[in-house]
Design a protein around this motif. Structure first.
Motif: not given
Length: 186
Positions: A20-46
């Motif tokens: 997602v972007d800074e306002s929460g608008v979806a902009i793509g997808a990646c794996s959980v592992a990739d999203a949590h590799r440094p420096p981190g990629t902004l993604h939706r969570a709950f």
């Protein structure tokens, strides 16, 4: 080390998250592992926080096998919706997987946080939807692969301990607790 569900054929680290972007608008997808590799990629969570009829909150100590913030205390459960999946639907599924519980969940707020885990080297950079629910049924039935310990605790007791022992808790718990408790008291 990867986080596994009870079904060993499912590796949570390979599941997709919604970027997602800074306002929460979806902009793509990646794996959980990739999203949590440094420096981190902004993604939706709950993050779900359940309350009992006495106003206490259900916290969990994350299992030692968690790939991010293992053995730290956190809200009832948390996770990531699949791209395009409803946050409430994903949270309800995860609540059942982790605690064997159901609850009517309501989204009550959102915040963004960035936190690195010195223990695992992973990074959380999440656009986090906070959901709450009230339960009055039997005790939780936690999955030991997900949860090391659990406890019902008064919100003020959690706040007090967060001040004195911040390293005992996940970095997102303070914000989740404030958003959830404020909404619950309305």
């Amino acid at each position: 080390m990867t986080e596994k569900l009870a079904d060993p054929s499912t590796d949570r680290e390979t599941l997709l998250v919604e970027l997602v972007d800074e306002s929460g608008v979806a902009i793509g997808a990646c794996s959980v592992a990739d999203a949590h590799r440094p420096p981190g990629t902004l993604h939706r969570a709950f993050s779900v926080l359940l309350f009992d009829s006495h106003g206490q909150v259900l916290l969990q100590q994350r299992a030692a096998v968690k790939t991010r913030f293992p053995l730290q205390w956190a809200n009832t459960c948390c996770g990531h919706p699949l791209p395009g999946q409803s946050v409430v639907e994903a949270a309800a599924i995860r609540l059942g997987e982790e605690f064997g519980m159901t609850a009517d969940l309501a989204e009550v707020g959102v915040f963004t946080y960035l936190a690195g885990d010195d223990t695992t080297g992973r990074v959380e950079y999440e656009y986090d939807h906070v959901l709450i629910g009230v339960v009055e049924d039997g005790p939780p039935r936690p999955d030991p692969a997900e949860i090391a310990h659990w406890a019902w605790i008064a919100p003020q007791q959690v706040r007090d301990d967060l001040v004195g022992n911040p390293g005992k808790y996940t970095p997102w718990l303070t914000q989740v607790l404030e958003i959830a408790d404020q909404a619950h008291r309305r």
